[in-house]
Design a protein around this motif. Structure first.
Motif, PDB file in Angstrom:
ATOM      1  N   LEU A   1       0.840  -1.200   0.000  1.00  0.00           N
ATOM      2  CA  LEU A   1       0.000   0.000   0.000  1.00  0.00           C
ATOM      3  C   LEU A   1       0.876   1.251   0.000  1.00  0.00           C
ATOM      4  O   LEU A   1       1.954   1.256   0.600  1.00  0.00           O
ATOM      5  N   ALA A   2       0.386   2.309  -0.617  1.00  0.00           N
ATOM      6  CA  ALA A   2       1.053   3.604  -0.474  1.00  0.00           C
ATOM      7  C   ALA A   2       0.716   4.128   0.926  1.00  0.00           C
ATOM      8  O   ALA A   2      -0.452   4.092   1.338  1.00  0.00           O
ATOM      9  N   ALA A   3       1.726   4.623   1.638  1.00  0.00           N
ATOM     10  CA  ALA A   3       1.500   5.074   3.020  1.00  0.00           C
ATOM     11  C   ALA A   3       0.455   6.196   3.081  1.00  0.00           C
ATOM     12  O   ALA A   3      -0.270   6.320   4.069  1.00  0.00           O
ATOM     13  N   LYS A   4       0.333   6.963   1.991  1.00  0.00           N
ATOM     14  CA  LYS A   4      -0.659   8.048   2.003  1.00  0.00           C
ATOM     15  C   LYS A   4      -2.097   7.518   2.038  1.00  0.00           C
ATOM     16  O   LYS A   4      -3.026   8.238   2.364  1.00  0.00           O
ATOM     17  N   ASP A   5      -2.266   6.260   1.702  1.00  0.00           N
ATOM     18  CA  ASP A   5      -3.597   5.652   1.721  1.00  0.00           C
ATOM     19  C   ASP A   5      -3.894   4.950   3.051  1.00  0.00           C
ATOM     20  O   ASP A   5      -4.907   4.266   3.183  1.00  0.00           O
ATOM     21  N   VAL A   6      -2.978   5.107   4.020  1.00  0.00           N
ATOM     22  CA  VAL A   6      -3.157   4.485   5.340  1.00  0.00           C
ATOM     23  C   VAL A   6      -3.557   5.573   6.324  1.00  0.00           C
ATOM     24  O   VAL A   6      -2.992   6.669   6.310  1.00  0.00           O
ATOM     25  N   ILE A   7      -4.527   5.285   7.186  1.00  0.00           N
ATOM     26  CA  ILE A   7      -4.971   6.292   8.163  1.00  0.00           C
ATOM     27  C   ILE A   7      -4.146   6.185   9.450  1.00  0.00           C
ATOM     28  O   ILE A   7      -3.574   7.167   9.916  1.00  0.00           O
ATOM     29  N   ILE A   8      -4.071   4.994  10.017  1.00  0.00           N
ATOM     30  CA  ILE A   8      -3.253   4.785  11.218  1.00  0.00           C
ATOM     31  C   ILE A   8      -2.281   3.648  10.891  1.00  0.00           C
ATOM     32  O   ILE A   8      -2.708   2.529  10.612  1.00  0.00           O
ATOM     33  N   ASP A   9      -0.991   3.953  10.923  1.00  0.00           N
ATOM     34  CA  ASP A   9      -0.001   2.972  10.469  1.00  0.00           C
ATOM     35  C   ASP A   9       0.669   2.293  11.662  1.00  0.00           C
ATOM     36  O   ASP A   9       1.497   2.892  12.345  1.00  0.00           O
ATOM     37  N   LEU A  10       0.291   1.039  11.890  1.00  0.00           N
ATOM     38  CA  LEU A  10       0.832   0.278  13.021  1.00  0.00           C
ATOM     39  C   LEU A  10       1.695  -0.887  12.521  1.00  0.00           C
ATOM     40  O   LEU A  10       1.816  -1.917  13.159  1.00  0.00           O
ATOM     41  N   LEU A  11       2.277  -0.690  11.339  1.00  0.00           N
ATOM     42  CA  LEU A  11       3.110  -1.728  10.738  1.00  0.00           C
ATOM     43  C   LEU A  11       4.351  -1.975  11.590  1.00  0.00           C
ATOM     44  O   LEU A  11       4.781  -3.099  11.778  1.00  0.00           O
ATOM     45  N   THR A  12       4.950  -0.907  12.098  1.00  0.00           N
ATOM     46  CA  THR A  12       6.157  -1.057  12.924  1.00  0.00           C
ATOM     47  C   THR A  12       6.343   0.164  13.810  1.00  0.00           C
ATOM     48  O   THR A  12       5.818   1.250  13.516  1.00  0.00           O
ATOM     49  N   ASP A  13       7.107  -0.031  14.876  1.00  0.00           N
ATOM     50  CA  ASP A  13       7.519   1.089  15.731  1.00  0.00           C
ATOM     51  C   ASP A  13       8.953   1.482  15.395  1.00  0.00           C
ATOM     52  O   ASP A  13       9.606   2.162  16.175  1.00  0.00           O
ATOM     53  N   SER A  14       9.449   1.041  14.261  1.00  0.00           N
ATOM     54  CA  SER A  14      10.856   1.228  13.914  1.00  0.00           C
ATOM     55  C   SER A  14      11.047   2.402  12.965  1.00  0.00           C
ATOM     56  O   SER A  14      10.626   2.332  11.802  1.00  0.00           O
ATOM     57  N   GLY A  15      11.645   3.468  13.461  1.00  0.00           N
ATOM     58  CA  GLY A  15      11.917   4.635  12.621  1.00  0.00           C
ATOM     59  C   GLY A  15      10.697   5.481  12.337  1.00  0.00           C
ATOM     60  O   GLY A  15      10.766   6.432  11.552  1.00  0.00           O
ATOM     61  N   THR A  16       9.574   5.165  12.965  1.00  0.00           N
ATOM     62  CA  THR A  16       8.307   5.828  12.647  1.00  0.00           C
ATOM     63  C   THR A  16       7.879   6.809  13.737  1.00  0.00           C
ATOM     64  O   THR A  16       6.801   7.377  13.669  1.00  0.00           O
ATOM     65  N   GLY A  17       8.726   6.997  14.749  1.00  0.00           N
ATOM     66  CA  GLY A  17       8.370   7.896  15.857  1.00  0.00           C
ATOM     67  C   GLY A  17       8.534   9.357  15.467  1.00  0.00           C
ATOM     68  O   GLY A  17       9.094   9.686  14.416  1.00  0.00           O
ATOM     69  N   ALA A  18       8.021  10.239  16.338  1.00  0.00           N
ATOM     70  CA  ALA A  18       8.163  11.681  16.122  1.00  0.00           C
ATOM     71  C   ALA A  18       9.400  12.172  16.869  1.00  0.00           C
ATOM     72  O   ALA A  18       9.583  11.863  18.040  1.00  0.00           O
ATOM     73  N   MET A  19      10.227  12.940  16.187  1.00  0.00           N
ATOM     74  CA  MET A  19      11.376  13.541  16.873  1.00  0.00           C
ATOM     75  C   MET A  19      10.913  14.779  17.637  1.00  0.00           C
ATOM     76  O   MET A  19       9.925  15.420  17.294  1.00  0.00           O
ATOM     77  N   SER A  20      11.673  15.119  18.657  1.00  0.00           N
ATOM     78  CA  SER A  20      11.315  16.273  19.497  1.00  0.00           C
ATOM     79  C   SER A  20      11.872  17.559  18.896  1.00  0.00           C
ATOM     80  O   SER A  20      12.743  17.522  18.022  1.00  0.00           O
ATOM     81  N   ARG A  21      11.412  18.666  19.411  1.00  0.00           N
ATOM     82  CA  ARG A  21      11.930  19.989  19.041  1.00  0.00           C
ATOM     83  C   ARG A  21      13.445  20.018  19.252  1.00  0.00           C
ATOM     84  O   ARG A  21      14.191  20.529  18.424  1.00  0.00           O
ATOM     85  N   ASP A  22      13.900  19.430  20.360  1.00  0.00           N
ATOM     86  CA  ASP A  22      15.336  19.477  20.652  1.00  0.00           C
ATOM     87  C   ASP A  22      16.132  18.603  19.674  1.00  0.00           C
ATOM     88  O   ASP A  22      17.275  18.919  19.342  1.00  0.00           O
ATOM     89  N   GLN A  23      15.519  17.509  19.218  1.00  0.00           N
ATOM     90  CA  GLN A  23      16.212  16.696  18.209  1.00  0.00           C
ATOM     91  C   GLN A  23      16.327  17.453  16.885  1.00  0.00           C
ATOM     92  O   GLN A  23      17.370  17.436  16.244  1.00  0.00           O
TER      93      GLN A  23
END
Ligand code: F0G
Length: 478
Positions: free
Chosen positions: A60-82
């Motif tokens: 699937l194209a990721a843009k066609d996914v509403i909530i993506d629970l495929l993996t927790d790897s590399g998919t997190g949100a970085m912080s303002r400080d990062q």
């Protein structure tokens, strides 16, 4: 110390596994600073998209996914400080100050002599095994993650899993289901001969076993055994912070300790670590190998230069190293971990109440649905996990990954057999989704659960010779 545990609403206290509450709302300990829009789609659109990709959610194209629970790897949100640290990145080929900042941050938690950056976890595995192992060797672990196993087997060595019996039973209740069977470890080393065991490993948390934690007591015992034979002991450390939080909640000895103290204690028993910094260290990319042994580090660095890059950047840009230096410290915040584990368990508790069969107790980074138990009318060779993955996508645009017969059923001789379990993993990206998003996931799964008897099995119409789950094509069975 320990104050955050009862501060708001928590806790996922052991044997008290209902999220016990002062307030029911999960408090995300951050304000949203930059937003990524989610494109909403209709069920008709999703039915069309999933058919177009032959019922394989990986295509699937990721843009066609509403909530993506495929993996927790590399998919997190970085912080303002990062993000701010990224601006500080220095891209010198050799001797970048960003490497010094990265190394210092890593060593502030993991006190190893050599810190070798890599582009992700499997690259750290590859250079370690490539230099430390030879054909016929054995590496014992609680459960080797797929890439770890594959990299060990690639050099002709044997990857053997020695998790405790409870760790192999999806419904067995144990506070540290990721623990290694230490008696089995000792007899396995004796059986093959310690000279044929260049490394002993342990994965924290045990991803392949459902994200289950390992106790410090177990790490201590495994270390004692490995060291008694003079075998280096290496931790696969991707989810080190989540593991330390479980230790704080569930291991009496550590209930007053800070997460930082638990991390330091855990890693003091090992001789090195492999890390996928795409998990707890909050990176979108990155990893490292840390070692005390000069000899192992020399061998690994030589391979690093061959395949990853110069030892002061590995496969990373200077800016990535800076982001990880900040992220690895953010990962041990107790307020963050409180939210992280509570929100994962909130999803688990809600699905449990609806009657969805789940792997228990809940792990740190994901909830696993037992698709074989939920869909008993679909036999394993008609892929109940995949059928459920497709149904969740069609129903609500949720993407999750099958961990079952599609992933593990393919045999070397081209035949097929049922995997031990047919699971669907709902992996939760870090700091990315809110409680409302998770409530939506619960509603969608409840709707699918209510009409589970209507779900049909699948057949494979195309599969590559290996790792078929990524590219296989499917059709409904009429
Ligand atoms: N070890 C464990 C325990 C992992 O979970 C992973 C990756 C790796 C090593 C490899 O790290 O992806 O950075 O090369 N797990 C991901 C997952 C892919 O979805 O569970 P990597």
């Amino acid at each position: 110390m320990g104050s955050a545990v009862n501060k708001y609403w928590i806790a996922t206290r052991w044997q008290d596994s209902i999220v016990c509450v002062t307030y029911k709302t999960i408090f995300e300990p951050f304000r949203i600073h930059s937003v990524e829009p989610i494109r909403l789609t209709t069920k008709e659109e999703r039915q069309r998209y999933i058919k177009e990709v032959r019922l394989n959610v990986f295509s699937l194209a990721a843009k066609d996914v509403i909530i993506d629970l495929l993996t927790d790897s590399g998919t997190g949100a970085m912080s303002r400080d990062q993000w701010a640290a990224i601006q500080h990145g220095d891209e010198s080929y050799a001797g970048s100050p960003s490497f010094a900042i990265f190394k210092e941050a890593v060593q502030s938690l993991f006190d190893y002599k050599h810190i070798i950056p890599t582009h992700q976890g499997r690259a750290a595995e590859k250079i370690l095994f490539g230099s430390a192992l030879k054909t016929g060797d054995y590496v014992f672990s609680n459960t080797h993650f797929d890439t770890t196993r594959a990299n060990i087997e690639y050099v002709g060595a044997n990857a053997v899993d020695l998790v405790i019996a409870e760790g192999r039973d999806p419904s067995a209740i144990h506070p540290f289901k990721g623990n290694m069977d230490v008696a089995a470890l000792r007899s396995a080393i004796e059986e093959v001969g310690p000279e044929n065991v260049p490394l002993v490993m342990i994965t924290i948390t045990n991803n392949s076993g459902g994200g289950q934690p390992v106790s410090v007591a177990n790490v201590r015992e495994v270390s004692k055994i490995a060291r008694s034979y003079g075998i280096p002991f290496i931790i696969d450390a991707c989810r080190f912070a989540e593991n330390s939080y479980f230790v704080k909640i569930r291991e009496e000895e550590f209930k007053e300790a800070s997460i930082e103290e638990i991390v330091k204690e855990t890693f003091s028993y090992a001789d090195g670590m492999t890390m996928s910094a795409k998990k707890d260290p909050m990176g979108n990319i990155g990893g490292w190998l840390a070692l005390n042994s000069d000899k192992l580090a020399d061998g690994a660095r030589n391979l690093l230069i061959l395949t990853e890059g110069f030892p002061t950047y590995g496969g990373l840009a200077g800016r990535d190293l800076e982001a990880l230096a900040v992220g690895v410290r953010e990962a041990i915040s107790e307020d963050y971990l409180n939210y992280r584990i509570t929100s994962t368990h909130y999803l688990g508790e809600a699905l449990d109440e609806i009657g969805v069969p789940l792997v228990k107790p809940f792990g740190g980074h994901a909830i696993y649905i037992d698709a074989r138990a939920m869909l008993p009318h679909i036999p394993p060779l008609q892929y109940p996990g995949q059928a459920l993955a497709v149904a969740l996508y069609e129903e609500g645009g949720i993407r999750a990954s099958e961990i079952g017969t599609v992933m593990f059923g393919q045999q070397a001789d081209g035949s097929e057999k049922a995997a031990a379990m047919d699971l669907l993993r709902l992996a939760i990206p870090r700091r990315t989704y809110t409680q409302s998003h998770i409530d939506y996931v619960i509603e969608v799964i409840a709707n699918v659960h209510a009409r589970r008897e209507e779900l049909r099995g699948l057949k494979i119409t195309y599969a590559p010779p290996q790792l078929r789950h990524f590219t296989a094509e499917f059709e409904w069975i009429e």
